[in-house]
Structures are given as C-alpha cells and as structure tokens.
Design an enzyme around this catalytic site. Structure first.
Site, PDB file in Angstrom:
ATOM      1  N   ILE A   1     -11.699 -35.017  -5.196  1.00  0.00           N
ATOM      2  CA  ILE A   1     -12.133 -34.295  -4.004  1.00  0.00           C
ATOM      3  C   ILE A   1     -11.748 -32.818  -4.030  1.00  0.00           C
ATOM      4  O   ILE A   1     -12.088 -32.067  -3.117  1.00  0.00           O
ATOM      5  CB  ILE A   1     -11.586 -34.944  -2.719  1.00  0.00           C
ATOM      6  CG1 ILE A   1     -10.050 -35.043  -2.752  1.00  0.00           C
ATOM      7  CG2 ILE A   1     -12.208 -36.302  -2.496  1.00  0.00           C
ATOM      8  CD1 ILE A   1      -9.450 -35.609  -1.468  1.00  0.00           C
TER       9      ILE A   1
ATOM     10  N   GLY B   1      -7.640 -27.495  -8.401  1.00  0.00           N
ATOM     11  CA  GLY B   1      -6.775 -26.333  -8.197  1.00  0.00           C
ATOM     12  C   GLY B   1      -6.312 -25.744  -9.507  1.00  0.00           C
ATOM     13  O   GLY B   1      -6.703 -26.201 -10.590  1.00  0.00           O
ATOM     14  N   ALA B   2      -5.462 -24.716  -9.408  1.00  0.00           N
ATOM     15  CA  ALA B   2      -4.989 -24.015 -10.599  1.00  0.00           C
ATOM     16  C   ALA B   2      -4.114 -24.907 -11.475  1.00  0.00           C
ATOM     17  O   ALA B   2      -4.063 -24.723 -12.691  1.00  0.00           O
ATOM     18  CB  ALA B   2      -4.209 -22.771 -10.179  1.00  0.00           C
TER      19      ALA B   2
ATOM     20  N   GLY C   1      -4.080 -28.510 -11.224  1.00  0.00           N
ATOM     21  CA  GLY C   1      -4.516 -29.893 -11.362  1.00  0.00           C
ATOM     22  C   GLY C   1      -5.620 -30.240 -10.388  1.00  0.00           C
ATOM     23  O   GLY C   1      -6.359 -29.365  -9.921  1.00  0.00           O
TER      24      GLY C   1
ATOM     25  N   LYS D   1      -2.391 -35.204  -4.996  1.00  0.00           N
ATOM     26  CA  LYS D   1      -2.398 -34.058  -5.898  1.00  0.00           C
ATOM     27  C   LYS D   1      -1.796 -34.496  -7.230  1.00  0.00           C
ATOM     28  O   LYS D   1      -0.693 -35.050  -7.263  1.00  0.00           O
ATOM     29  CB  LYS D   1      -1.558 -32.917  -5.324  1.00  0.00           C
ATOM     30  CG  LYS D   1      -2.297 -31.956  -4.441  1.00  0.00           C
ATOM     31  CD  LYS D   1      -1.426 -30.735  -4.168  1.00  0.00           C
ATOM     32  CE  LYS D   1      -2.179 -29.708  -3.358  1.00  0.00           C
ATOM     33  NZ  LYS D   1      -1.376 -28.483  -3.158  1.00  0.00           N
TER      34      LYS D   1
ATOM     35  N   ASP E   1      -1.216 -18.142   2.054  1.00  0.00           N
ATOM     36  CA  ASP E   1      -2.603 -18.367   1.633  1.00  0.00           C
ATOM     37  C   ASP E   1      -3.372 -19.095   2.734  1.00  0.00           C
ATOM     38  O   ASP E   1      -4.038 -20.098   2.487  1.00  0.00           O
ATOM     39  CB  ASP E   1      -2.637 -19.165   0.323  1.00  0.00           C
ATOM     40  CG  ASP E   1      -3.998 -19.103  -0.367  1.00  0.00           C
ATOM     41  OD1 ASP E   1      -4.772 -18.170  -0.061  1.00  0.00           O
ATOM     42  OD2 ASP E   1      -4.291 -19.979  -1.190  1.00  0.00           O
TER      43      ASP E   1
ATOM     44  N   LYS F   1      -6.255 -19.852   4.937  1.00  0.00           N
ATOM     45  CA  LYS F   1      -7.707 -19.686   4.826  1.00  0.00           C
ATOM     46  C   LYS F   1      -8.367 -20.985   5.279  1.00  0.00           C
ATOM     47  O   LYS F   1      -7.716 -22.044   5.350  1.00  0.00           O
ATOM     48  CB  LYS F   1      -8.103 -19.360   3.386  1.00  0.00           C
ATOM     49  CG  LYS F   1      -7.665 -20.415   2.360  1.00  0.00           C
ATOM     50  CD  LYS F   1      -7.988 -19.963   0.942  1.00  0.00           C
ATOM     51  CE  LYS F   1      -7.546 -21.027  -0.074  1.00  0.00           C
ATOM     52  NZ  LYS F   1      -7.807 -20.594  -1.458  1.00  0.00           N
TER      53      LYS F   1
ATOM     54  N   ASN G   1      -7.753 -24.345   3.557  1.00  0.00           N
ATOM     55  CA  ASN G   1      -6.444 -24.986   3.699  1.00  0.00           C
ATOM     56  C   ASN G   1      -6.195 -25.506   5.105  1.00  0.00           C
ATOM     57  O   ASN G   1      -5.063 -25.829   5.462  1.00  0.00           O
ATOM     58  CB  ASN G   1      -5.331 -24.011   3.296  1.00  0.00           C
ATOM     59  CG  ASN G   1      -5.342 -23.726   1.809  1.00  0.00           C
ATOM     60  OD1 ASN G   1      -5.840 -24.529   1.024  1.00  0.00           O
ATOM     61  ND2 ASN G   1      -4.813 -22.583   1.411  1.00  0.00           N
TER      62      ASN G   1
ATOM     63  N   ASP H   1      -1.871 -27.528   1.787  1.00  0.00           N
ATOM     64  CA  ASP H   1      -1.720 -26.739   0.561  1.00  0.00           C
ATOM     65  C   ASP H   1      -0.592 -25.723   0.678  1.00  0.00           C
ATOM     66  O   ASP H   1      -0.806 -24.535   0.899  1.00  0.00           O
ATOM     67  CB  ASP H   1      -3.025 -26.047   0.185  1.00  0.00           C
ATOM     68  CG  ASP H   1      -3.023 -25.615  -1.279  1.00  0.00           C
ATOM     69  OD1 ASP H   1      -1.963 -25.731  -1.938  1.00  0.00           O
ATOM     70  OD2 ASP H   1      -4.077 -25.173  -1.767  1.00  0.00           O
TER      71      ASP H   1
ATOM     72  N   THR I   1      -5.770 -15.594  -1.964  1.00  0.00           N
ATOM     73  CA  THR I   1      -7.134 -15.751  -2.447  1.00  0.00           C
ATOM     74  C   THR I   1      -7.853 -14.420  -2.280  1.00  0.00           C
ATOM     75  O   THR I   1      -7.961 -13.913  -1.152  1.00  0.00           O
ATOM     76  CB  THR I   1      -7.862 -16.857  -1.658  1.00  0.00           C
ATOM     77  OG1 THR I   1      -7.104 -18.071  -1.765  1.00  0.00           O
ATOM     78  CG2 THR I   1      -9.256 -17.087  -2.205  1.00  0.00           C
TER      79      THR I   1
END
Length: 259
Positions: free
Chosen positions: A98, A101-102, A104, A121, A215, A217, A220, A233, A254
């Site tokens: 779903i 990310g950087a 995984g 995660k 972060d 946004k 998240n 996150d 971001t």
C-alpha cells in the site's frame, strides 16, 4: 538485655527493613521498565539487542577475535531460540503493498492467528545504516509505542530480523488526506475547518510528547473508518531539547511542500 545492645539490635532491624524496601522498590522499577513498551529496556528491545548483536558479530573477520568467538559460542543458541519463538514476519500474510518509502515498503498484512489486519512498515536495515543521519527509527517507534492519543497512529508490534526492521501499526481504511481531497473537488468550509482543527490537535499532541514531525503533509494524515484524522509517518521526527530547540545537521522534508 543490655539497653545499648537492644538499641543496636533495633537500629539494625530498622536498617534491614529499609534495605529490603529499597531493594523491592528497585526491583519494581526494573519490572515496570521491562514491560513498558516505551522503555528502552523493555523485553522486546532486549531480545532485539541479543539477536542483532549475535548477527552483527557472526562474520568471519569479526569472529577472529577470541572474546567475540567466546561470546558467540555462548549466545548463538540463545539468539536462535529467540528468533525461532518470538513474533516474526512469517506470522503475517501479505494482502497487498500500500506504500513505498525511501527505506522500504508499507504492506497491508493479516495476522494469521488473530485474523486482524495491520499496516506494516518493512524497512531495510542496511539502507537505514547507510543513511543514519536521516533515519529516525527509534523516534518513530517511541512515539507510536508511548501514545495514548486518538490523533496518533498506534503501534502494535515491532521486531527485527537479519535484513529488516518491522513496524506493525493500526490500519487506516480511509486512506490519506490526499485521496480524500482528490475525491472532493470542492471542500465545504465546515469540513475544511473540521479537518484543520483535527490536524492542529494531532500536531499539538506530538509536540506535547517532545517531538517535532518535520514532514507534515496530506500524505502523512490518515483517515480512520469514522473519517477522523490520525498523524502518521514519524520517520523524520526529532526530539526537542531541554532548551526548547531542535538541532539537526541535515534538511528534512518533501520538496513539493517546502515554501
């Protein structure tokens, strides 16, 4: 009995009781730390330490050291016992991917025993080590383990194997705020005010725990089955220092949301 000896005996008995109470209090403190999910010395963390240390030392070049070889001979079977019997990735079945990310992926998984669904995660350990200045796994784990707030995504399980770190969280079926905004071309003012208020409460909760997100946004901000916001996150979070400032050496965020 001589009165002085009686006093000495009474004093000795009082000291003994004080020592016993102090020892009991120390043991209760330690027991509390071992079962507290937010403690750095909880049982799961200590099991991770043993397992990870054995894995890291189990290399031909490292084993040449006599003390390390002795350590491995003593604890390799302990590590095997831990890895064999504790919760691991094989206890879950993959439903679908779903997120990416950087470090995984985020997977929708089902716990085989309970049949409950979670968001997991799966983080690559080696990528996180290579980019340790921007990977904040411990902060992320601590925030979700400590929280009792309805505004923060909750942690259910966290474990590690030779290659990956796993964070098993509550699944948010409403998706993220981006998808909600895309599905609603025009957002009524009352709904906008409602979500702004919930976002403010979520960020305030994180700040009250002593962390800065860095972060924030729409991606998240997740929606639960009732349509309420939960902040997620926390892999870029940093702790606020005692003087109220945050000190970091690298830029995080971001680019699309940087003004």
């Amino acid at each position: 009995m001589d009165i002085n000896k009686k006093r000495e005996l009474t004093f000795g008995q009082t000291q003994s009781r004080d020592v016993r109470m102090t020892e009991k209090e120390r043991m209760l403190t330690l027991e509390h730390k071992l079962v507290d999910p937010s403690s750095e010395c909880n049982v799961d963390s200590l099991l991770d330490v043993v397992s990870s240390l054995v894995d890291d030392c189990n290399h031909p070049a490292v084993r040449k050291n006599r003390q390390i070889e002795s350590f491995l001979k003593r604890f390799e079977h302990v590590s095997s016992l831990i890895n064999k019997n504790r919760l691991n990735y094989s206890d879950f079945s993959l439903v679908k991917i779903i997120g990416q990310g950087a470090f995984g992926t985020v997977q929708l998984v089902r716990h085989k025993a309970s049949k409950k669904v979670f968001a997991m995660k799966v983080l690559n350990k080696y990528k996180m080590i290579d980019q340790a200045n921007s990977a904040f796994f411990w902060e992320e784990r601590e925030i979700m383990a400590r929280t009792t707030s309805d505004w923060i995504v909750k942690l259910y399980y966290a474990f590690v194997d030779k290659n990956s770190l796993y964070i098993c969280m509550e699944y948010m079926p409403g998706g993220d705020l981006v998808n909600w905004l895309q599905a609603n071309d025009a957002v009524p003012e009352d709904q906008a005010a409602f979500y702004i208020a919930e976002i403010t409460l979520a960020i305030e909760t994180l700040h009250s725990m002593g962390f800065i997100h860095r972060d924030v946004k729409p991606e998240n901000m997740l929606l639960d089955s009732g349509g309420h916001i939960k902040l997620a996150d926390f892999g870029t979070c940093v702790r606020v220092e005692a003087d109220g400032f945050v000190r970091v050496s690298n830029a995080i965020g971001t680019p699309d949301y940087i003004s």
